[in-house]
Design a protein around this motif. Structure first.
Motif, PDB file in Angstrom:
ATOM      1  N   ALA A   1      -0.174  -2.061  -4.989  1.00  0.00           N
ATOM      2  CA  ALA A   1       0.622  -2.576  -6.108  1.00  0.00           C
ATOM      3  C   ALA A   1       1.266  -3.898  -5.712  1.00  0.00           C
ATOM      4  O   ALA A   1       1.741  -4.047  -4.575  1.00  0.00           O
ATOM      5  N   PRO A   2       1.302  -4.873  -6.625  1.00  0.00           N
ATOM      6  CA  PRO A   2       1.994  -6.136  -6.323  1.00  0.00           C
ATOM      7  C   PRO A   2       3.507  -5.931  -6.372  1.00  0.00           C
ATOM      8  O   PRO A   2       4.020  -5.102  -7.130  1.00  0.00           O
TER       9      PRO A   2
ATOM     10  N   VAL B   1       0.875  -1.168   0.000  1.00  0.00           N
ATOM     11  CA  VAL B   1       0.000   0.000   0.000  1.00  0.00           C
ATOM     12  C   VAL B   1       0.913   1.219   0.000  1.00  0.00           C
ATOM     13  O   VAL B   1       1.819   1.326   0.854  1.00  0.00           O
ATOM     14  N   TYR B   2       0.705   2.149  -0.939  1.00  0.00           N
ATOM     15  CA  TYR B   2       1.652   3.254  -1.064  1.00  0.00           C
ATOM     16  C   TYR B   2       0.979   4.484  -1.667  1.00  0.00           C
ATOM     17  O   TYR B   2      -0.097   4.396  -2.283  1.00  0.00           O
ATOM     18  N   ILE B   3       1.650   5.604  -1.497  1.00  0.00           N
ATOM     19  CA  ILE B   3       1.273   6.842  -2.174  1.00  0.00           C
ATOM     20  C   ILE B   3       2.272   7.034  -3.312  1.00  0.00           C
ATOM     21  O   ILE B   3       3.489   6.937  -3.099  1.00  0.00           O
TER      22      ILE B   3
ATOM     23  N   GLY C   1      -5.053  -8.504   2.776  1.00  0.00           N
ATOM     24  CA  GLY C   1      -4.461  -7.713   3.849  1.00  0.00           C
ATOM     25  C   GLY C   1      -4.213  -6.287   3.402  1.00  0.00           C
ATOM     26  O   GLY C   1      -4.448  -5.318   4.155  1.00  0.00           O
ATOM     27  N   ALA C   2      -3.747  -6.132   2.162  1.00  0.00           N
ATOM     28  CA  ALA C   2      -3.504  -4.797   1.628  1.00  0.00           C
ATOM     29  C   ALA C   2      -4.823  -4.037   1.461  1.00  0.00           C
ATOM     30  O   ALA C   2      -4.886  -2.824   1.726  1.00  0.00           O
TER      31      ALA C   2
ATOM     32  N   VAL D   1       3.436  -3.274   3.765  1.00  0.00           N
ATOM     33  CA  VAL D   1       3.617  -4.386   2.819  1.00  0.00           C
ATOM     34  C   VAL D   1       2.942  -5.615   3.414  1.00  0.00           C
ATOM     35  O   VAL D   1       3.151  -5.934   4.610  1.00  0.00           O
ATOM     36  N   PHE D   2       2.174  -6.350   2.583  1.00  0.00           N
ATOM     37  CA  PHE D   2       1.355  -7.466   3.068  1.00  0.00           C
ATOM     38  C   PHE D   2       1.546  -8.688   2.171  1.00  0.00           C
ATOM     39  O   PHE D   2       1.714  -8.569   0.953  1.00  0.00           O
TER      40      PHE D   2
END
Length: 231
Positions: free
Chosen positions: A191-192, A123-125, A172-173, A166-167
């Motif tokens: 994103a993967p 998960v990110y910006i 979870g993400a 990170v998951f």
């Protein structure tokens, strides 16, 4: 009496002469059968040819031997080389178990393929363009009560982006993303993340149409895999 014989002979000679000259017509059969003569001529079947048709070479007549020659059957359809893959190890084992029923022997082989597989989800910006931009975004996160973040500064496409966790699983993400949305963070994405892995591709040679159809049916159970021609 002599006069009678004389005139009789003269009359016979005259008759013979007249017949020989054709004065009394011909005694041949066709002169007395005009219908038969007309049928033999068959005038209604006569066809007038142009100059080009008359001078064109005649086509060879079909002989009994060529007419009786059987048509040559087309060779059966064959597939020289078919490849299926690339499989991760778990799917490769399932695929091999089903392909074994085709009993292809040495017409089947496999090869290692360098590939990638999803190892986790982040998960990110997205990148902010510079360190200053990333710092400003981090300050906004703090104001929203988000403290678990990391500015990514390594040389990569995500440089100056902000990681929010990170998951191992995508679910979870998704849970983390939903929690951030409730806190007011709406620019985050999932994103993967990939890692290098060994994958397997399978090759099959000299397949007839029926066997190829069976292989395609097996491959349909693995929709992420490609079936293609090979050398």
């Amino acid at each position: 009496m002599l006069k009678f014989v004389f005139w009789l002979l003269a009359g016979v000679n005259l008759l013979v002469f007249a017949i020989g000259q054709g004065y009394l017509g011909s005694f041949r059969s066709e002169t007395h059968e005009p219908g038969r003569l007309k049928n033999q001529l068959q005038a209604t079947r006569l066809t007038l040819l142009t100059q080009e048709q008359a001078m064109a070479p005649a086509a060879p007549a079909a002989t009994e031997e060529t007419a009786a020659a059987p048509a040559v059957a087309a060779p059966p359809l064959s597939y020289a080389c078919t490849e299926v893959g690339n499989f991760l190890l778990a799917d490769a084992r399932r695929f091999e178990a089903q392909v074994a029923a085709l009993d292809l022997g040495d017409r089947q082989s496999r090869r290692n393929v360098a590939g990638q597989e999803v190892s986790s989800y982040m998960v990110y910006i997205p990148p902010q363009g510079s360190k200053e931009g990333a710092d400003r975004k981090a300050g906004e996160l703090k104001q929203l009560g988000v403290t678990n973040y990391f500015i990514m500064n390594e040389s990569s496409p995500t440089r100056w982006g902000i990681s929010l966790g990170v998951f191992k699983s995508e679910s979870g993400a998704q849970t983390q993303l939903a929690s951030l949305n409730k806190q007011g963070v709406h620019s985050a994405r999932i994103a993967p993340r990939y890692t290098a892995s060994k994958q397997l591709a399978y090759q099959f040679r000299d397949l007839d149409a029926a066997t190829r159809a069976r292989l395609e049916k097996i491959k349909a159970q693995f929709p992420d895999q490609d079936l293609r021609s090979c050398k």
